[in-house]
Design an enzyme around this catalytic site. Structure first.
Site, PDB file in Angstrom:
ATOM      1  N   GLY B  47       0.872  -1.172   0.000  1.00 55.03           N
ATOM      2  CA  GLY B  47       0.000   0.000   0.000  1.00 55.03           C
ATOM      3  C   GLY B  47       0.902   1.213   0.000  1.00 55.03           C
ATOM      4  N   SER B  49       3.053   3.555   2.285  1.00 55.65           N
ATOM      5  CA  SER B  49       3.565   3.513   3.659  1.00 55.65           C
ATOM      6  C   SER B  49       3.200   4.779   4.430  1.00 55.65           C
ATOM      7  CB  SER B  49       5.074   3.282   3.666  1.00 55.65           C
ATOM      8  OG  SER B  49       5.749   4.347   3.029  1.00 55.65           O
ATOM      9  N   CYS B  79       6.479  -4.913   0.882  1.00 53.59           N
ATOM     10  CA  CYS B  79       6.589  -3.587   0.274  1.00 53.59           C
ATOM     11  C   CYS B  79       6.399  -2.470   1.301  1.00 53.59           C
ATOM     12  CB  CYS B  79       5.617  -3.471  -0.901  1.00 53.59           C
ATOM     13  SG  CYS B  79       5.993  -2.082  -1.964  1.00 53.59           S
ATOM     14  N   ILE B 135       6.452  -3.156  -7.214  1.00 53.22           N
ATOM     15  CA  ILE B 135       5.653  -1.990  -7.573  1.00 53.22           C
ATOM     16  C   ILE B 135       6.173  -0.782  -6.794  1.00 53.22           C
ATOM     17  CG2 ILE B 135       3.315  -1.024  -7.684  1.00 53.22           C
ATOM     18  CD1 ILE B 135       3.280  -3.611  -9.132  1.00 53.22           C
ATOM     19  N   HIS B 177       5.790  -8.221  -3.899  1.00 51.58           N
ATOM     20  CA  HIS B 177       4.410  -8.576  -3.544  1.00 51.58           C
ATOM     21  C   HIS B 177       4.088 -10.034  -3.869  1.00 51.58           C
ATOM     22  CE1 HIS B 177       3.251  -4.433  -2.755  1.00 51.58           C
ATOM     23  NE2 HIS B 177       3.925  -4.084  -3.823  1.00 51.58           N
ATOM     24  N   GLU B 179       1.835 -11.637  -2.683  1.00 53.84           N
ATOM     25  CA  GLU B 179       0.367 -11.760  -2.648  1.00 53.84           C
ATOM     26  C   GLU B 179      -0.273 -11.467  -4.002  1.00 53.84           C
ATOM     27  OE1 GLU B 179       2.143  -9.359  -1.325  1.00 53.84           O
ATOM     28  OE2 GLU B 179       1.187  -7.402  -1.613  1.00 53.84           O
TER      29      GLU B 179
END
Lengths: 298, 194
Positions: B47, B49, B79, B135, B177, B179
């Site tokens: 997301g 930070s 991340c 990303i 990531h 996920e």
């Protein structure tokens, strides 16, 4: 463990859609200068949209609304650490090329600007930078995805401070997705024709029950309650344009909308952040509008 | 069965939740102190930070999580989550804070802005090839002796190998990531450590 130079790929669909995933649950705020960008970042914005005039002013001033001056975009990029988005006119691929050259993090091919092409949107696949596009219904959303959009935002009616159109568009997209999800496989061909959308994407939505890219909401969100409403209606994040910097106390409004977006399911938090906020932007009754921006794009 | 939390203030929470549920965990979305107190381990998602740090402050979770990290709560950060767990954050906001649970110095957007975001295959110790999606990723610039490096990446920019997946005692961090891919093996490693 061994390692040499790892071959890598940029601009893949996964990488482009990935940034949209990271913005989930967040608020993307329109800003017109570095000072506003700092206020947005301080308040917890996940990204800022750099533009010369917020939609409310575009609506008031009239004239042709174009891509922002690169200098302004660069100043905003230098001022904040969060992603910086910028808008290109519908179909204006040269503006998009410039924005990519400026290293913006996302391009919004936006109906808020004056369209440059009345038939064609930008072919977004060749770009390394990801695109977000607006949609008023599922067919429009799927046409934009077929052109390479990595993120869809329901359009709403930008610059009005009135959430009614955002609600209409979100409800329409959701209802149409539910219809597909419950449809028999034989029905999808006719449904694709009705939606004027590519069959493969229609089949994908029918199977998954959701878009293949994130769905955010834009256009008319101007209070913490508005943010909570559209998130409960299924939006995964919100774009707030004029609603913050046209309100009485932008820094507080920005923070309040950020908190309401995170805690949208907890009315006690939304109540707390809504208390004593000062007035929201004045807004427009959409029924009396001379120009509907949401009708731009096809 | 272990209860695993996913910090759900902002970011790609859903992807972590699905992955952990598919591995058979009971998953709790954590937005309150009460929810945080109910879990045996916590995932800090990707997301922004700065946004997550801001919301940790306003939600009252910041200090509680800090205390739990000191008491040894197992945590896995990806991340933005890695940034929050690090000791030094370079190129961040002037007021950017972090928990210091991993002895790392990380540079925000250390591989560049979104246009430079990339996919690569990583060789993870004990697992072999794992897909890595980076990303606007943070780059680990330096690390302490107590950090175990489980995967590195040479991005071909002349700066050599940098760690991308690390572990320090009960705290795990990835600059990418896992996920976002279909490969749940890093989450499985974390769950097995609980």
């Amino acid at each position: 463990m061994t390692s040499s130079t790892n071959p890598s790929v940029t601009g893949s669909a996964l990488v482009k859609r990935g940034l949209a995933d990271m913005l989930r649950g967040g608020v993307i705020m329109d800003v017109v200068n570095p000072e506003q960008a700092k206020i947005a970042e301080d308040a917890g914005a996940v990204a800022v949209m750099a533009l010369e005039r917020v939609p409310a002013d575009i609506r008031r001033d009239g004239g042709v609304a174009r891509m922002s001056d690169p200098l302004m975009i660069q100043e905003i990029q230098a001022a904040v650490t969060i992603p910086v988005m910028a808008k290109a006119r519908i179909g204006h691929f040269a503006e998009a090329q410039i924005l990519q050259a400026l290293d913006v993090d996302y391009i919004d091919e936006s109906e808020v600007l004056t369209p440059a092409d009345e038939e064609n949107h930008i072919d977004k696949w060749p770009f390394t930078v990801p695109f977000v596009c607006g949609a008023t219904n599922l067919g429009e959303a799927l046409r934009r995805i077929s052109e390479g959009a990595c993120l869809i935002r329901s359009k709403g009616e930008a610059g009005t401070g009135n959430v009614v159109e955002a609600v209409r568009h979100l409800r329409t997209i959701n209802a149409q997705m539910r219809r597909l999800h419950s449809a028999d496989a034989n029905e999808l061909y006719a449904l694709a024709k009705d939606l004027q959308a590519p069959l493969a994407l229609v089949q994908e939505v029918a199977l998954a029950g959701k878009l293949p890219v994130p769905l955010f909401c834009a256009g008319g969100i101007s209070t913490p309650a508005d943010a909570s409403l559209v998130l409960q209606l299924g939006a995964e994040a919100v774009f707030v344009g004029s609603g913050i910097f046209k309100s009485e106390d932008p820094a507080r409004m920005a923070q309040a909308i950020v908190e309401a977006t995170t805690h949208f399911e907890d009315p006690s938090v939304v109540a707390k952040v809504s208390t004593g906020l000062g007035s929201a932007m004045k807004g427009w009754e959409t029924a009396t509008l001379e120009q509907r921006l949401a009708e731009r794009g096809w | 069965m272990k209860r695993v939390g996913v910090l759900s203030l902002q970011g790609d929470v859903g992807e972590h939740v699905s992955m952990l549920e598919a591995l058979g965990s009971e998953v709790v979305k954590v937005r309150t102190v009460e929810q945080l107190n109910s879990v045996d381990g916590l995932v800090l998602p990707g997301g922004e930070s700065t946004t997550i740090a801001h919301l940790l402050g306003t939600s009252g979770l910041k200090d509680v999580l800090g205390a739990k990290l000191e008491q040894g709560l197992p945590v896995f950060g990806t991340c933005a989550g890695l940034i929050l767990l690090s000791t030094v954050v370079l190129d961040g906001r002037s007021d950017q804070w972090s928990y210091g649970a991993l002895s790392l110095s990380v540079r925000r957007n250390g591989y560049g802005r979104q246009i430079a975001s990339f996919e690569s295959t990583l060789d993870v110790k004990g697992l072999g090839g794992v897909p890595g999606v980076f990303i606007r990723a943070p780059r680990i610039e330096s690390y302490g002796d107590d950090v175990e490096v489980l995967a590195t990446l040479d991005h071909g920019d002349g700066t050599g190998e940098h760690p991308v997946f690390v572990r320090q005692d009960r705290v795990w961090g990835a600059s990418f990531h896992p996920e976002l891919t279909g490969d749940a093996r890093l989450h499985e490693l974390f769950l097995n450590s609980l």
